[in-house]
Design a protein around this motif. Structure first.
Motif, PDB file in Angstrom:
ATOM      1  N   VAL A 193      46.552  31.240  37.570  1.00 55.87           N
ATOM      2  CA  VAL A 193      45.482  31.697  37.214  1.00 55.87           C
ATOM      3  C   VAL A 193      44.639  32.173  38.686  1.00 55.87           C
ATOM      4  N   LEU A 194      44.862  31.227  39.426  1.00 52.70           N
ATOM      5  CA  LEU A 194      44.098  31.365  40.782  1.00 52.70           C
ATOM      6  C   LEU A 194      44.791  32.535  41.639  1.00 52.70           C
ATOM      7  N   ALA A 195      46.271  32.065  41.399  1.00 56.84           N
ATOM      8  CA  ALA A 195      47.051  33.268  42.543  1.00 56.84           C
ATOM      9  C   ALA A 195      47.208  34.593  42.168  1.00 56.84           C
ATOM     10  N   ALA A 196      47.429  34.721  40.915  1.00 51.26           N
ATOM     11  CA  ALA A 196      47.803  36.220  40.399  1.00 51.26           C
ATOM     12  C   ALA A 196      46.682  37.298  40.643  1.00 51.26           C
ATOM     13  N   PRO A 197      45.453  36.960  40.554  1.00 52.23           N
ATOM     14  CA  PRO A 197      44.188  37.977  41.006  1.00 52.23           C
ATOM     15  C   PRO A 197      44.416  38.297  42.510  1.00 52.23           C
ATOM     16  N   MET A 198      44.595  37.129  43.238  1.00 43.17           N
ATOM     17  CA  MET A 198      44.756  37.171  44.615  1.00 43.17           C
ATOM     18  C   MET A 198      45.831  38.511  45.309  1.00 43.17           C
ATOM     19  N   PHE A 199      46.692  38.510  44.369  1.00 44.45           N
ATOM     20  CA  PHE A 199      47.696  39.709  44.736  1.00 44.45           C
ATOM     21  C   PHE A 199      47.513  40.903  44.253  1.00 44.45           C
ATOM     22  N   LEU A 200      46.817  41.129  42.749  1.00 46.82           N
ATOM     23  CA  LEU A 200      46.244  42.138  42.173  1.00 46.82           C
ATOM     24  C   LEU A 200      45.295  42.912  43.099  1.00 46.82           C
ATOM     25  N   ARG A 201      44.286  41.985  43.471  1.00 45.83           N
ATOM     26  CA  ARG A 201      43.013  42.747  44.257  1.00 45.83           C
ATOM     27  C   ARG A 201      43.295  43.316  45.421  1.00 45.83           C
ATOM     28  N   LEU A 238      29.977  41.802  34.941  1.00 43.31           N
ATOM     29  CA  LEU A 238      29.068  40.818  34.317  1.00 43.31           C
ATOM     30  C   LEU A 238      29.805  40.814  32.749  1.00 43.31           C
ATOM     31  N   VAL A 239      30.055  41.773  32.184  1.00 40.43           N
ATOM     32  CA  VAL A 239      30.627  41.896  30.693  1.00 40.43           C
ATOM     33  C   VAL A 239      31.921  41.152  30.528  1.00 40.43           C
ATOM     34  N   LEU A 240      32.807  41.457  31.767  1.00 36.58           N
ATOM     35  CA  LEU A 240      34.099  40.852  31.564  1.00 36.58           C
ATOM     36  C   LEU A 240      33.904  39.248  31.791  1.00 36.58           C
ATOM     37  N   SER A 241      33.029  38.925  32.526  1.00 36.67           N
ATOM     38  CA  SER A 241      32.797  37.299  32.757  1.00 36.67           C
ATOM     39  C   SER A 241      32.298  36.581  31.450  1.00 36.67           C
ATOM     40  N   VAL A 257      41.475  37.702  31.618  1.00 32.68           N
ATOM     41  CA  VAL A 257      40.017  37.959  31.895  1.00 32.68           C
ATOM     42  C   VAL A 257      40.076  37.928  33.623  1.00 32.68           C
ATOM     43  N   SER A 258      40.812  36.862  34.293  1.00 29.97           N
ATOM     44  CA  SER A 258      40.669  36.654  35.647  1.00 29.97           C
ATOM     45  C   SER A 258      41.179  37.868  36.393  1.00 29.97           C
ATOM     46  N   LEU A 259      42.266  38.294  35.843  1.00 32.28           N
ATOM     47  CA  LEU A 259      42.935  39.453  36.518  1.00 32.28           C
ATOM     48  C   LEU A 259      41.774  40.993  36.439  1.00 32.28           C
ATOM     49  N   ALA A 260      41.364  41.025  35.291  1.00 32.22           N
ATOM     50  CA  ALA A 260      40.522  42.295  35.044  1.00 32.22           C
ATOM     51  C   ALA A 260      39.507  41.952  36.094  1.00 32.22           C
ATOM     52  N   LEU A 261      38.704  40.907  36.136  1.00 29.65           N
ATOM     53  CA  LEU A 261      37.589  40.766  37.012  1.00 29.65           C
ATOM     54  C   LEU A 261      38.024  40.689  38.557  1.00 29.65           C
ATOM     55  N   ALA A 262      39.286  40.374  38.894  1.00 30.22           N
ATOM     56  CA  ALA A 262      39.558  40.793  40.296  1.00 30.22           C
ATOM     57  C   ALA A 262      39.558  42.262  40.577  1.00 30.22           C
ATOM     58  N   VAL A 263      39.852  43.014  39.642  1.00 29.24           N
ATOM     59  CA  VAL A 263      39.627  44.413  39.787  1.00 29.24           C
ATOM     60  C   VAL A 263      38.190  44.897  40.145  1.00 29.24           C
TER      61      VAL A 263
END
Length: 398
Positions: free
Chosen positions: A56-64, A93-96, A111-117
């Motif tokens: 959950v912590l690492a996947a957004p790091m690569f996407l963003r 805000l909405v995604l959070s 949610v974490s991936l979408a927030l990273a974007v």
């Protein structure tokens, strides 16, 4: 070559420009100051295991690192970058609110991936707006950006205080409250119109036949910044674990982290007086050398009997190893990149920093398992390589 005239709406400085940008930086870094230290604890609180938390912590790091580059470049073509920021902040805000739903693994990951974007581009777009103020109105970048680090520090302390009463389960509420402040700040941030296209830097691009973002000097410089930033990955991942293994209490560990942010804020406060006329490449080279000294010294402190005071001393170097990178990078972009490409430049820099940090963080686990605290010597080599890239870029700079 004289500077082409600004359009009427570009030539007038918006009222309280610096104050409004300072508020924006503070708002952006408030939810970051909650998310970084407390979100992993919340994931554990809702029942996730170590492997799930890591993903959950690492996947957004690569996407963003990819999506931020695309979004910041697109913001350069928008009617106003502040409007892009507003759309992104509302979306964030909405995604959070997704964190308030029953916390299943796939839901939280999604949610974490979408927030990273939509969350990550906030700071790069704010930087591009601030640099427009630096160029057009002579604003002081460091005096605006200091409030971001200050807000981050306040969120660290204040968030911990609130959570001690409410419990870790309140983390999503605090994150969403922070996001709401970003929406409010985005509503009042100065509207500067489209980035300016006519400038001496734009003319220089035509004469030299290569976009500034593709010149070797720029790429070497950004690559050097990325390596200095990445050399901190081992610190972020395992310094707390190492300190804990020495018997240092959690409260003192928190103070060690906070002290590094205080040192960074101090650098923003004194930067103009000490380094205002220093070339950007020298700032980053100095940051790389400070990181090298920091990582070489770190494993020696406890065996040398320097104790906790020694760790506070090396944490003070954060003012140079991180603070000078943040300001030096913006100084370089302001001096070498046309205004209509500053968003893309912010995205490229973020991509270099993000990819480098992700790779180092990914390998830090095996490095710590194999070498323990001596893994910092590998970080020292990375910091030294960064200095080499920056010096190479300085020789190629026009």
């Amino acid at each position: 070559m004289s500077l082409p005239p600004l359009t009427p709406d570009q030539s007038v400085k918006p009222p309280r420009f610096e104050l409004r940008l300072s508020l924006l930086y503070a708002a952006i870094f408030l939810p970051m100051g909650i998310h970084l230290p407390y979100f992993p604890l919340w994931l554990e609180y809702v029942g996730f295991g170590a492997r799930e938390i890591g993903i959950v912590l690492a996947a957004p790091m690569f996407l963003r690192v990819v999506t931020t580059l695309l979004i910041t470049a697109s913001a350069d073509r928008a009617r106003d970058r502040a409007n892009v920021l507003l759309v992104l902040s509302v979306s964030t805000l909405v995604l959070s609110f997704g964190y308030f739903l029953p916390p299943g693994y796939l839901l939280i990951l999604g949610v974490s991936l979408a927030l990273a974007v939509v969350w990550t581009p906030h700071a790069p777009i704010a930087d591009s707006l601030a640099l427009s103020g630096v160029r057009r109105f002579g604003s002081d970048y460091s005096r605006m950006r200091i409030w971001g680090s200050t807000a981050f520090l306040v969120a660290n302390f204040g968030g911990g205080f609130l959570l001690s009463f409410t419990g870790i389960g309140a983390v999503p509420l605090l994150i969403s409250a922070g996001m709401a402040t970003v929406v409010a700040a985005s509503l009042v941030v100065p509207r500067l119109g489209r980035p300016r296209k006519a400038s001496p830097l734009s003319a220089a691009e035509l004469q030299q036949g290569a976009p500034s973002l593709l010149r070797p000097a720029f790429l070497y410089f950004v690559g050097g910044c990325g390596l200095v930033v990445a050399s901190h990955g081992f610190l972020y991942a395992f310094s707390s674990i190492y300190w804990q293994s020495l018997g240092i209490s959690g409260g003192v560990i928190g103070l060690l982290w906070s002290w590094s942010v205080v040192a960074e804020v101090g650098m923003f406060a004194i930067f103009t007086r000490l380094f205002g006329r220093t070339p950007a490449w020298r700032l980053v080279a100095l940051a790389g050398l400070a990181a090298f000294v920091r990582w070489v010294a770190f494993p020696m402190i406890w065996p040398a009997g320097l104790g906790i005071a020694g760790f506070f001393a090396v944490q003070t170097l954060h003012a140079l190893s991180t603070g000078l990178i943040l300001i030096g990078l913006q100084k370089m972009i302001a001096e070498t990149v046309p205004e209509d490409r500053t968003g893309a430049a912010q995205g490229i820099a973020f991509f270099a920093n993000g990819v480098s940090m992700a790779v180092v963080t990914l390998g830090s686990g095996q490095l710590y398992a194999a070498l323990g605290v001596n893994g910092f010597y590998v970080m020292a080599v990375i910091a030294l390589a960064a200095v080499g890239l920056v010096l190479r870029g300085s020789r190629l700079a026009p």
